[in-house]
Design a protein around this motif. Structure first.
Motif, PDB file in Angstrom:
ATOM      1  N   LEU A  98       0.827  -1.213   0.000  1.00 25.26           N
ATOM      2  CA  LEU A  98       0.000   0.000   0.000  1.00 25.26           C
ATOM      3  C   LEU A  98       0.862   1.265   0.000  1.00 25.26           C
ATOM      4  O   LEU A  98       0.514   2.247  -0.657  1.00 25.26           O
ATOM      5  CB  LEU A  98      -0.951  -0.003   1.199  1.00 25.26           C
ATOM      6  N   GLU A  99       2.000   1.244   0.702  1.00 20.20           N
ATOM      7  CA  GLU A  99       2.909   2.389   0.684  1.00 20.20           C
ATOM      8  C   GLU A  99       3.466   2.602  -0.722  1.00 20.20           C
ATOM      9  O   GLU A  99       3.588   3.738  -1.180  1.00 20.20           O
ATOM     10  CB  GLU A  99       4.048   2.194   1.678  1.00 20.20           C
ATOM     11  N   CYS A 100       3.794   1.520  -1.397  1.00 18.69           N
ATOM     12  CA  CYS A 100       4.292   1.601  -2.774  1.00 18.69           C
ATOM     13  C   CYS A 100       3.225   2.199  -3.685  1.00 18.69           C
ATOM     14  O   CYS A 100       3.510   3.071  -4.508  1.00 18.69           O
ATOM     15  CB  CYS A 100       4.706   0.204  -3.242  1.00 18.69           C
ATOM     16  N   LEU A 101       1.997   1.723  -3.548  1.00 20.06           N
ATOM     17  CA  LEU A 101       0.889   2.237  -4.348  1.00 20.06           C
ATOM     18  C   LEU A 101       0.655   3.718  -4.065  1.00 20.06           C
ATOM     19  O   LEU A 101       0.449   4.514  -4.987  1.00 20.06           O
ATOM     20  CB  LEU A 101      -0.378   1.434  -4.056  1.00 20.06           C
ATOM     21  N   LEU A 102       0.717   4.099  -2.785  1.00 19.77           N
ATOM     22  CA  LEU A 102       0.555   5.506  -2.420  1.00 19.77           C
ATOM     23  C   LEU A 102       1.654   6.360  -3.045  1.00 19.77           C
ATOM     24  O   LEU A 102       1.387   7.453  -3.563  1.00 19.77           O
ATOM     25  CB  LEU A 102       0.584   5.662  -0.892  1.00 19.77           C
ATOM     26  N   THR A 106       0.970   9.395  -5.630  1.00 21.19           N
ATOM     27  CA  THR A 106       1.469  10.734  -5.319  1.00 21.19           C
ATOM     28  C   THR A 106       2.286  11.271  -6.488  1.00 21.19           C
ATOM     29  O   THR A 106       2.143  12.439  -6.884  1.00 21.19           O
ATOM     30  CB  THR A 106       2.329  10.702  -4.038  1.00 21.19           C
ATOM     31  N   MET A 107       3.117  10.421  -7.076  1.00 20.03           N
ATOM     32  CA  MET A 107       3.921  10.827  -8.216  1.00 20.03           C
ATOM     33  C   MET A 107       3.022  11.171  -9.407  1.00 20.03           C
ATOM     34  O   MET A 107       3.232  12.179 -10.091  1.00 20.03           O
ATOM     35  CB  MET A 107       4.899   9.711  -8.616  1.00 20.03           C
ATOM     36  N   ILE A 111       2.794  14.784 -11.399  1.00 17.88           N
ATOM     37  CA  ILE A 111       2.976  14.888 -12.855  1.00 17.88           C
ATOM     38  C   ILE A 111       1.770  15.577 -13.479  1.00 17.88           C
ATOM     39  O   ILE A 111       1.912  16.442 -14.348  1.00 17.88           O
ATOM     40  CB  ILE A 111       3.211  13.484 -13.470  1.00 17.88           C
ATOM     41  N   LEU A 112       0.568  15.211 -13.022  1.00 18.68           N
ATOM     42  CA  LEU A 112      -0.645  15.840 -13.560  1.00 18.68           C
ATOM     43  C   LEU A 112      -0.691  17.332 -13.239  1.00 18.68           C
ATOM     44  O   LEU A 112      -1.094  18.146 -14.075  1.00 18.68           O
ATOM     45  CB  LEU A 112      -1.891  15.141 -13.028  1.00 18.68           C
ATOM     46  N   LYS A 113      -0.268  17.719 -12.054  1.00 17.84           N
ATOM     47  CA  LYS A 113      -0.240  19.140 -11.690  1.00 17.84           C
ATOM     48  C   LYS A 113       0.693  19.904 -12.614  1.00 17.84           C
ATOM     49  O   LYS A 113       0.365  21.005 -13.091  1.00 17.84           O
ATOM     50  CB  LYS A 113       0.222  19.316 -10.235  1.00 17.84           C
TER      51      LYS A 113
END
Length: 137
Positions: A98-102, A106-107, A111-113
């Motif tokens: 779950l930390e990896c997925l988070l 987040t990345m 990138i979208l921002k």
């Protein structure tokens, strides 16, 4: 071939078994382990006697007993339930996943921002006509 022969009954054990073939490792259920440990803790019964009757090593029975006592002591100290190591490892792996997925999400959001900032139309800047020194255009 598995051949079991009983000899003259032993006063301590009741009987002696001679196993002449290679045996596969026996799997004990949790209930069986608890029952044997509880039996070994009864007054007048020794760990060696209970282990011999069950056909296991006394050190194995002592190991089960130690684990049960440590788990119970830890639970009482923490005022919590006892959780098996396998369950803890399973939950730790889930947390890592779950930390990896988070981290990935987040990345992606960052990138979208950045992409939105680059793609957004620039706000028009109003330029005032240059004024003469006397204030007339």
């Amino acid at each position: 071939m598995n051949m079991t022969m009983s000899s003259v009954p032993d006063s301590r054990c009741g009987r002696v078994e001679v196993i002449t073939s290679v045996q596969c490792r026996r799997r004990w259920t949790t209930a069986e382990k608890v029952r044997l440990v509880e039996e070994a803790m009864q007054p007048g019964l020794s760990v060696s006697y209970v282990a011999r009757r069950a056909g296991i090593s006394p050190s194995q029975l002592l190991s089960w007993k130690r684990r049960m006592l440590e788990g119970g002591a830890t639970a009482v100290q923490a005022d919590d339930d006892v959780v098996g190591v396998a369950r803890v490892q399973e939950l730790e792996k889930r947390v890592r996943d779950l930390e990896c997925l988070l981290g990935r999400k987040t990345m992606e959001a960052e990138i979208l921002k950045e992409a939105l900032a680059l793609a957004a139309p620039k706000k028009p800047v109003l330029r005032l006509a240059s004024l003469d020194r006397d204030g007339s255009p």
